[in-house]
Write an enzyme that holds these catalytic residues in place. Structure first.
Site, mmCIF file in Angstrom:
data_model
loop_
_atom_site.group_PDB
_atom_site.id
_atom_site.type_symbol
_atom_site.label_atom_id
_atom_site.label_comp_id
_atom_site.label_asym_id
_atom_site.label_seq_id
_atom_site.Cartn_x
_atom_site.Cartn_y
_atom_site.Cartn_z
ATOM 1 N N GLU A 120 0.468 -1.663 0.314
ATOM 2 C CA GLU A 120 0.010 0.023 0.441
ATOM 3 C C GLU A 120 0.880 1.272 0.401
ATOM 4 O O GLU A 120 1.872 1.464 0.810
ATOM 5 C CB GLU A 120 -1.345 -0.198 1.292
ATOM 6 N N HIS A 121 0.299 2.242 -0.988
ATOM 7 C CA HIS A 121 0.899 3.570 -0.687
ATOM 8 C C HIS A 121 2.275 3.165 -0.935
ATOM 9 O O HIS A 121 3.290 4.181 -0.747
ATOM 10 C CB HIS A 121 0.889 3.945 0.479
ATOM 11 N N SER A 161 -12.391 2.349 -8.681
ATOM 12 C CA SER A 161 -13.872 3.021 -8.795
ATOM 13 C C SER A 161 -13.604 3.747 -9.316
ATOM 14 O O SER A 161 -14.045 3.809 -10.937
ATOM 15 C CB SER A 161 -15.242 3.129 -8.138
ATOM 16 N N ASP A 204 -3.603 0.923 -9.781
ATOM 17 C CA ASP A 204 -5.043 0.685 -9.946
ATOM 18 C C ASP A 204 -5.676 0.585 -11.769
ATOM 19 O O ASP A 204 -6.134 -0.538 -12.504
ATOM 20 C CB ASP A 204 -5.865 1.623 -9.408
ATOM 21 N N GLY A 235 -11.580 2.348 -2.011
ATOM 22 C CA GLY A 235 -10.149 1.824 -1.819
ATOM 23 C C GLY A 235 -10.853 1.233 -2.472
ATOM 24 O O GLY A 235 -9.975 0.210 -2.922
ATOM 25 N N LYS A 269 -10.300 10.141 -2.348
ATOM 26 C CA LYS A 269 -9.175 10.806 -2.143
ATOM 27 C C LYS A 269 -8.641 11.799 -2.857
ATOM 28 O O LYS A 269 -7.541 13.064 -2.812
ATOM 29 C CB LYS A 269 -7.820 9.845 -2.807
HETATM 30 C C1 GLA Z 1 -4.863 5.312 -4.667
HETATM 31 C C2 GLA Z 1 -3.911 5.197 -6.460
HETATM 32 C C3 GLA Z 1 -2.410 4.004 -6.178
HETATM 33 C C4 GLA Z 1 -2.634 3.485 -4.760
HETATM 34 C C5 GLA Z 1 -3.425 2.915 -3.236
HETATM 35 C C6 GLA Z 1 -2.605 2.978 -2.119
HETATM 36 O O1 GLA Z 1 -5.925 3.523 -4.752
HETATM 37 O O2 GLA Z 1 -4.408 5.116 -7.081
HETATM 38 O O3 GLA Z 1 -2.215 4.461 -7.267
HETATM 39 O O4 GLA Z 1 -1.431 4.886 -4.629
HETATM 40 O O5 GLA Z 1 -3.870 4.437 -3.719
HETATM 41 O O6 GLA Z 1 -1.745 1.932 -2.727
#
Ligand code: GLA
Length: 474
Positions: free
Chosen positions: A65-66, A162, A206, A159, A250
């Site tokens: 993640e991240h 979408s 994603d 998360g 986000k």
């Molecule tokens: C979002 C971003 C991804 C990634 C995740 C966290 O989904 O679009 O690129 O950074 O957060 O892992």
């Protein structure tokens, strides 16, 4: 009824779909009814028939993640939930967008003058990102118009990606209307870049999984160059998604970009500490590569180079020998210019340790030891702790949900996606799945205060699904 195009098989191959005549419900068990309904709605909305349909899936990130925007590999799989768009190219240069969900209002614009409003992340802006990305890639100034009806089954702001699925779907819609070809890798890269028009500085996870996913397998997604490798998940384990029911968009806050900037600044400070050319460095992974050391060694470098107290912009400027003006205009994104505190030590520690966990996870899947579900679960638990304590991208509801999942039999549980709300993913021994679902449902979703509004999308087991597809009218 619509026929299907063959899925594109190789990440390198050009997208040259072949039509297969397909008119039987059995051949499209999941999509058939939805496509029929979409076709009907399209006809009553636009008074004509769609010419083709595009589907792009959401994803669940199992671990990593991240770290994609820091240059590190991640390990997601596509989910069944998706964005489906019915499309009719039109002779005018107008783009008409409608949504089957009445909450998302119709939108029209000239195809030749796409404006993406960063201040309001409205649904149609994500379509425009994919549309504009393809338009710019081919350097086209005049684009044909189209009527599009969008239908989504991915819960928004949860998360499960979408927004990226919509960007990817719109990119593939545009490519198909233009009759152009691109590989899945090229499409993923264009869509990752173009989603940044909305203002978030996301990595490419994603969009990559939305195009490169294949049914039955999770993928290790590597960047620079982008590629996807199969990761076979243990057959005795179920992966369960649970929605905390806290929404987090986000693009509507600066949380996400602040983390991206903290990682960027940490990379620059580490590079300067190691006498590298810091002004050229943007990602933590570049520092590791330039130093030629392991992730474990990078964790030691952090201990020497960074302090755990938050950094002020002034301290960062002093260290790098730049002005506040340079920091704002050359390094920070527009929505992070007024941030007063940067936690560089904690963010870098999360990134390097999480990158190592991804590689360990893949190795365990390959070696398949007897206790593999337990080992994978431990890595997922460590990932959640690091997200919660070092990266501070969890929230009380996610922490509570993760605890509940572990209490009722998950070997590991963690937040998935950007965090600050949205979903968790848990690894559960397959034989415990029914009791796990029942218990978590009762403990988390049937709260006595009635404060949650769960639905059947809130808690479910998922399997690796396939990537983006185009369907043609047969
Ligand atoms: C979002 C971003 C991804 C990634 C995740 C966290 O989904 O679009 O690129 O950074 O957060 O892992």
């Amino acid at each position: 009824m619509p026929g299907t195009l063959e899925p594109y098989h190789s990440g390198e191959s050009k997208v040259q779909p072949r039509t297969r005549s397909l008119s039987r419900r059995e051949d499209l068990p999941v999509l058939y009814d939805r496509l029929l309904k979409l076709k009907e709605m399209f006809t009553s909305k636009f008074g004509s028939l769609p010419k083709f349909y595009v589907r792009a899936p959401g994803r669940v990130n199992i671990i990593g993640e991240h770290i994609d925007y820091c240059g590190y590999s991640v390990l997601p799989m596509a989910v069944e939930q998706d964005i489906l768009i019915a499309v009719e190219p039109v002779k005018t240069h107008t783009l008409h967008l409608a949504n089957t969900n009445p909450l998302y209002l119709d939108f029209s614009t000239s195809a030749n003058n796409i404006q993406i409003d960063k201040t309001k992340p409205l649904w149609h802006n994500y379509f425009l990102c994919g549309f504009k990305g393809i338009q710019e890639h081919f350097g086209l100034s005049k684009l044909t118009g189209m009527n599009c009806l969008v239908d989504g089954t991915i819960p928004p702001s949860s998360g499960l990606s979408s927004s990226s699925a919509l960007v990817c779907c719109a990119g593939l819609v545009t490519l198909t209307v233009l009759g152009m070809n691109l590989s899945k890798v090229e499409l993923a890269e264009i869509c990752a870049k173009s989603e940044r028009y909305i203002g978030t500085e996301g990595g490419g996870m994603d969009q990559s999984i939305s195009f490169l996913a294949e049914e039955g397998t999770a993928k290790l997604i590597e960047f620079n160059p982008l590629r996807a490798t199969d990761v076979k998940l243990p057959s005795g384990a179920a992966f369960v998604i649970a929605n905390s029911c806290v929404e987090m968009n986000k693009a509507a806050t600066s949380h996400f970009n602040i983390r991206v900037m903290e990682c960027r600044l940490a990379a620059k400070l580490l590079a300067k500490y190691k006498n590298l050319q810091w002004d050229r460095i943007l990602r933590l992974q570049e520092v590791q590569t330039k130093l030629g050391v392991s992730l474990e060694e990078m964790l030691l470098v952090i201990e020497d180079a960074l302090h755990s107290e938050p950094y002020s912009p002034e301290e960062i400027c002093r260290y790098l020998g730049i002005s506040l003006e340079d920091l704002r205009t050359q390094i920070l994104s527009p929505n992070t210019q007024d941030v007063l505190i940067f936690k560089l030590y904690q963010r870098a520690k999360h990134v390097y340790s999480e990158a190592a966990r991804v590689l360990q996870f893949k190795k365990i899947c390959e070696e398949a030891p007897d206790n593999m579900i337990q080992l994978l679960g431990e890595l997922m638990n460590q990932s959640h702790m690091s997200c919660r304590d070092m990266y501070e991208c969890s929230c009380p509801e996610l922490d509570q949900l993760v605890d509940t999942c572990r209490k009722f039999g998950a070997q590991g549980s963690r937040l998935t996606g950007a965090g600050w709300g949205g979903c968790t993913v848990s690894i559960v021994p397959a034989d415990k799945l029914p009791s796990f679902l029942a218990n978590v449902h009762e403990a988390y979703y049937q709260r006595s205060d009635g404060s949650l509004a769960p639905n059947k999308q809130s808690l479910f087991a998922t399997k690796p699904g396939g990537g983006a597809l185009v369907f043609l009218e047969a």
